[in-house]
Design an enzyme around this catalytic site. Structure first.
Site, PDB file in Angstrom:
ATOM      1  N   HIS A 119       1.520 -32.022 -39.890  1.00 41.30           N
ATOM      2  CA  HIS A 119       0.492 -31.181 -40.268  1.00 41.30           C
ATOM      3  C   HIS A 119      -0.858 -32.183 -40.251  1.00 41.30           C
ATOM      4  O   HIS A 119      -1.647 -32.001 -41.562  1.00 41.30           O
ATOM      5  CB  HIS A 119       0.801 -30.676 -41.735  1.00 41.30           C
ATOM      6  CG  HIS A 119       1.934 -29.773 -41.523  1.00 41.30           C
ATOM      7  ND1 HIS A 119       2.874 -29.632 -42.527  1.00 41.30           N
ATOM      8  CD2 HIS A 119       2.498 -28.789 -40.563  1.00 41.30           C
ATOM      9  CE1 HIS A 119       3.748 -28.757 -42.461  1.00 41.30           C
ATOM     10  NE2 HIS A 119       3.523 -28.169 -41.124  1.00 41.30           N
TER      11      HIS A 119
HETATM   12  C1  LIG Z   1       5.713 -28.602 -33.521  1.00 44.81           C
HETATM   13  C2  LIG Z   1       4.576 -28.054 -34.647  1.00 44.81           C
HETATM   14  C3  LIG Z   1       5.071 -27.055 -35.828  1.00 44.81           C
HETATM   15  C4  LIG Z   1       4.372 -26.841 -36.776  1.00 44.81           C
HETATM   16  N1  LIG Z   1       4.769 -25.731 -37.401  1.00 44.81           N
HETATM   17  C5  LIG Z   1       3.812 -25.322 -38.190  1.00 44.81           C
HETATM   18  C6  LIG Z   1       4.298 -24.259 -39.050  1.00 44.81           C
HETATM   19  O1  LIG Z   1       5.346 -23.759 -38.972  1.00 44.81           O
HETATM   20  N2  LIG Z   1       3.279 -23.661 -40.167  1.00 44.81           N
HETATM   21  C7  LIG Z   1       2.401 -24.333 -40.540  1.00 44.81           C
HETATM   22  O2  LIG Z   1       1.525 -23.994 -41.444  1.00 44.81           O
HETATM   23  N3  LIG Z   1       1.975 -25.285 -39.455  1.00 44.81           N
HETATM   24  C8  LIG Z   1       2.564 -25.765 -38.639  1.00 44.81           C
HETATM   25  N4  LIG Z   1       2.225 -26.792 -37.768  1.00 44.81           N
HETATM   26  C9  LIG Z   1       0.805 -27.142 -37.973  1.00 44.81           C
HETATM   27  C10 LIG Z   1      -0.097 -26.605 -37.457  1.00 44.81           C
HETATM   28  O3  LIG Z   1       0.367 -25.708 -36.545  1.00 44.81           O
HETATM   29  C11 LIG Z   1      -1.389 -27.141 -37.081  1.00 44.81           C
HETATM   30  O4  LIG Z   1      -1.821 -28.082 -38.183  1.00 44.81           O
HETATM   31  C12 LIG Z   1      -2.634 -26.219 -36.493  1.00 44.81           C
HETATM   32  O5  LIG Z   1      -2.078 -25.399 -35.636  1.00 44.81           O
HETATM   33  C13 LIG Z   1      -3.750 -27.144 -35.950  1.00 44.81           C
HETATM   34  O6  LIG Z   1      -4.745 -26.387 -35.508  1.00 44.81           O
HETATM   35  P1  LIG Z   1      -6.088 -27.011 -34.828  1.00 44.81           P
HETATM   36  O7  LIG Z   1      -7.003 -25.869 -34.620  1.00 44.81           O
HETATM   37  O8  LIG Z   1      -6.480 -27.881 -35.792  1.00 44.81           O
HETATM   38  O9  LIG Z   1      -5.633 -27.808 -33.557  1.00 44.81           O
HETATM   39  P2  LIG Z   1      -4.751 -27.142 -32.371  1.00 44.81           P
HETATM   40  O10 LIG Z   1      -4.171 -25.672 -32.745  1.00 44.81           O
HETATM   41  O11 LIG Z   1      -3.908 -28.322 -32.034  1.00 44.81           O
HETATM   42  O12 LIG Z   1      -5.734 -26.807 -31.244  1.00 44.81           O
HETATM   43  C14 LIG Z   1      -6.555 -28.034 -30.446  1.00 44.81           C
HETATM   44  C15 LIG Z   1      -6.665 -27.324 -29.146  1.00 44.81           C
HETATM   45  O13 LIG Z   1      -7.657 -28.112 -28.523  1.00 44.81           O
HETATM   46  C16 LIG Z   1      -7.213 -28.460 -27.108  1.00 44.81           C
HETATM   47  N5  LIG Z   1      -7.629 -29.655 -26.675  1.00 44.81           N
HETATM   48  C17 LIG Z   1      -7.499 -30.960 -27.276  1.00 44.81           C
HETATM   49  N6  LIG Z   1      -8.328 -31.785 -26.441  1.00 44.81           N
HETATM   50  C18 LIG Z   1      -9.036 -31.036 -25.741  1.00 44.81           C
HETATM   51  C19 LIG Z   1     -10.000 -31.801 -24.792  1.00 44.81           C
HETATM   52  N7  LIG Z   1     -10.531 -32.966 -24.718  1.00 44.81           N
HETATM   53  N8  LIG Z   1     -10.507 -30.840 -24.066  1.00 44.81           N
HETATM   54  C20 LIG Z   1     -10.401 -29.478 -24.016  1.00 44.81           C
HETATM   55  N9  LIG Z   1      -9.546 -28.990 -24.937  1.00 44.81           N
HETATM   56  C21 LIG Z   1      -8.805 -29.849 -25.752  1.00 44.81           C
HETATM   57  C22 LIG Z   1      -5.699 -28.572 -27.123  1.00 44.81           C
HETATM   58  O14 LIG Z   1      -5.140 -28.376 -25.881  1.00 44.81           O
HETATM   59  C23 LIG Z   1      -5.475 -27.344 -28.204  1.00 44.81           C
HETATM   60  O15 LIG Z   1      -5.581 -26.082 -27.577  1.00 44.81           O
HETATM   61  C24 LIG Z   1       3.035 -27.338 -36.701  1.00 44.81           C
HETATM   62  C25 LIG Z   1       2.563 -28.146 -35.898  1.00 44.81           C
HETATM   63  C26 LIG Z   1       3.265 -28.332 -34.747  1.00 44.81           C
HETATM   64  C27 LIG Z   1       2.818 -29.424 -33.735  1.00 44.81           C
END
Ligand SMILES: Cc1cc2nc3c(=O)[nH]c(=O)nc-3n(C[C@H](O)[C@H](O)[C@H](O)COP(=O)(O)OP(=O)(O)OC[C@H]3O[C@@H](n4cnc5c(N)ncnc54)[C@H](O)[C@@H]3O)c2cc1C
Length: 498
Positions: free
Chosen positions: A435
């Site tokens: 997280h």
């Molecule tokens: C295995 C796992 C299980 C989890 N389970 C839960 C759960 O059940 N419930 C909950 O509340 N939270 C859960 N979490 C946490 C939650 O899912 C994440 O904190 C949240 O989805 C993150 O969202 P974000 O938009 O910050 O990043 P992300 O959703 O990770 O999005 C980042 C995006 O940017 C893209 N990207 C990165 N670098 C680049 C680049 N240089 N160029 C182009 N694209 C790029 C990536 O490919 C990705 O698509 C879990 C996380 C994981 C990893």
């Protein structure tokens, strides 16, 4: 993607959990948006790999899965782990456990008090409501009934789930029937972003309905390398296919990706950038230097042979206070991760004090970043997890479990009872809940660690924002998925207001 110069009002990096929500809402408001994603962008639900559609599977979190960034990290000095993150449209929402629990009122009001009044609970509640269609509580004032993310609680799948609920009551914890309902924490059914047996990620929820929207262009397989800055203003990004210019740049690459891109763009601690041979565009000491995440340890247990198996691996969760203002999350997994193993209860520390560090690898600054969680650095965290493990052991020893399960012999009573021995047992098994938050925290002008202001604008450079869990001042006391979607919704609202 080959649009004429100046065609894009906003380029968004990362079609992840926050990025999809924000890009969709910006396009709805008439902004011409280019959304760049490093991984693939499946179109129809059926195009997703089956293990990513199936909410009971965590197969995509395994090292080496093509839709997983599979990052190297240290949970404690010398203790290596692999950290999964989604590398596909939907980002980490495409491979997570589909648990949809919001940050609490206390989390949000705490961030507001730290210089971000726009993020107080009552100010962001409309964004949470807008994001969801809650099948159970959708007509209530705390919920949405017609948002893009379907949310529901599932019927109890097995006697084990019933036993955990009864054990929580037996130990005096309150029932919490709606984990997103702003009531006192206790034991209750988990809300899931699942519909028709499918894990609904944010690309399915937000991008699929807008496939024909001319204002929104999504480009998969596009890796962004850095932000292009000219005379103090972000003018676009450099991709592996060349530069892309836009009126505004938004980094939604997640708590690892966005902070890493800031550093690679010369935005970070000046000393670290100079050591890596990078030009300093703005000295931002808070990039990556104090992130937080929930430390997690698993306690195995032994179901009585012959119990009916659970179709869904999760059902309910307990949130319980621990001394000193902390809280633990007790999350029973009703099926083992591996067929031969015992099932486990996850014990997470929800308000950790220890802080981690994300930085450039000085030997290869263009390679993946270094991630050091520095878990259990603080005694308060060690004490909190000891309490959580003992509480979980007590739950398994209640009358409610008689005939249903027993504690495993993996944690001998002599270890459980001795603080130093238990610290050692926990430290040897410590992992992360994934997280990760706060690698580019928002905060007041007077806060030297604040990387963005409460409008999520990066300090020291115009035309650049960060919109994902990087900006959370510290990790909320719940999972981060629902909150990441809210951040995307709220950011779009702030960007288009007035
Ligand atoms: C295995 C796992 C299980 C989890 N389970 C839960 C759960 O059940 N419930 C909950 O509340 N939270 C859960 N979490 C946490 C939650 O899912 C994440 O904190 C949240 O989805 C993150 O969202 P974000 O938009 O910050 O990043 P992300 O959703 O990770 O999005 C980042 C995006 O940017 C893209 N990207 C990165 N670098 C680049 C680049 N240089 N160029 C182009 N694209 C790029 C990536 O490919 C990705 O698509 C879990 C996380 C994981 C990893």
């Amino acid at each position: 993607m080959a649009a004429p110069e100046g065609a894009w009002d906003v380029v968004v990096v990362g079609a992840g959990t926050s990025g999809c929500a924000m890009a969709a809402r910006l396009a709805d408001a008439g902004r011409r948006v280019l959304l760049l994603e490093a991984g693939p962008v499946p179109v129809a639900t059926a195009d997703w790999p089956p293990e990513m559609r199936d909410p009971t599977s965590l197969a995509a979190t395994a090292p080496g899965h093509p839709a997983n960034w599979d990052l190297a990290a240290e949970v404690r000095p010398g203790q290596a782990v692999r950290v999964p993150r989604g590398r596909i449209a939907g980002g980490s929402s495409a491979l997570n456990a589909a648990v949809w629990v919001r940050a609490t009122r206390a989390d949000l009001d705490g961030w507001a008090a730290a210089g971000n009044p726009l993020w107080a609970h009552d100010r962001v509640l409309p964004a949470f409501r807008r994001s969801e269609a809650d099948a159970d509580y959708g007509d209530g004032p705390a919920h949405g009934a017609d948002g893009p993310v379907p949310v529901r609680r599932l019927p109890s799948p097995s006697p084990l789930a019933d036993a955990f609920a009864a054990a929580s009551t037996e130990l005096g914890f309150p029932a919490e029937p709606d984990k997103n309902g702003d009531a006192a924490p206790g034991y209750g059914p988990i809300p899931f972003n699942v519909d028709g047996g499918v894990r609904i990620n944010t690309a399915m929820a937000y991008l699929a309905p807008r496939r024909q929207l001319p204002a929104l262009t999504v480009s998969g397989g596009t890796v962004v390398r850095r932000v292009l800055v000219e005379r103090g203003r972000a003018v676009g990004v450099l991709t592996d296919d060349g530069p892309v210019r836009a009126g505004e740049v938004v980094l939604s690459a997640g708590a690892v990706g966005s902070a890493h891109l800031l550093l690679l763009s010369g935005l970070g601690p000046a000393v670290e950038l100079a050591a890596a041979g990078l030009d300093v565009v703005a000295d931002l000491p808070g990039v990556g230097t104090a992130f937080s995440d929930h430390p997690l340890v698993y306690l195995p247990y032994r179901p009585t042979p012959g119990l009916s198996a659970s179709a869904f691996p999760l059902h309910g969760v307990l949130h319980a206070p621990v001394d000193g203002g902390g809280e633990v999350e007790v999350l029973p997994w009703l099926r083992p991760f591996d067929a031969d193993a015992e099932p486990m209860v996850g014990v997470g520390l929800q308000r950790p004090v220890s802080r981690g560090r994300l930085g450039l690898d000085p030997r290869r600054s263009s390679g993946p970043p270094r991630l050091a969680y520095r878990y259990l650095t603080e005694e308060a965290d060690r004490r909190g997890l000891r309490t959580g493990v003992r509480l979980t052991s007590a739950l398994l020893g209640t009358a409610a479990f008689a005939g249903t399960a027993t504690p495993s012999t993996a944690l001998p009573a002599a270890v459980l009872e001795d603080d130093a021995a238990l610290d050692g047992w926990i430290a040897a098994r410590i992992g992360t809940a994934v997280h990760l938050s706060g690698t580019a925290p928002m905060g007041a002008d007077t806060d030297p660690g604040a990387v963005v202001d409460q409008h999520l604008r990066v300090r020291g450079v115009a035309g650049l924002r960060v919109v994902d869990t990087s900006v959370l001042p510290w990790v909320p006391s719940r999972g981060t998925a629902a909150t990441a979607v809210m951040v995307g919704e709220r950011a779009a609202e702030l960007m288009t207001a007035g």
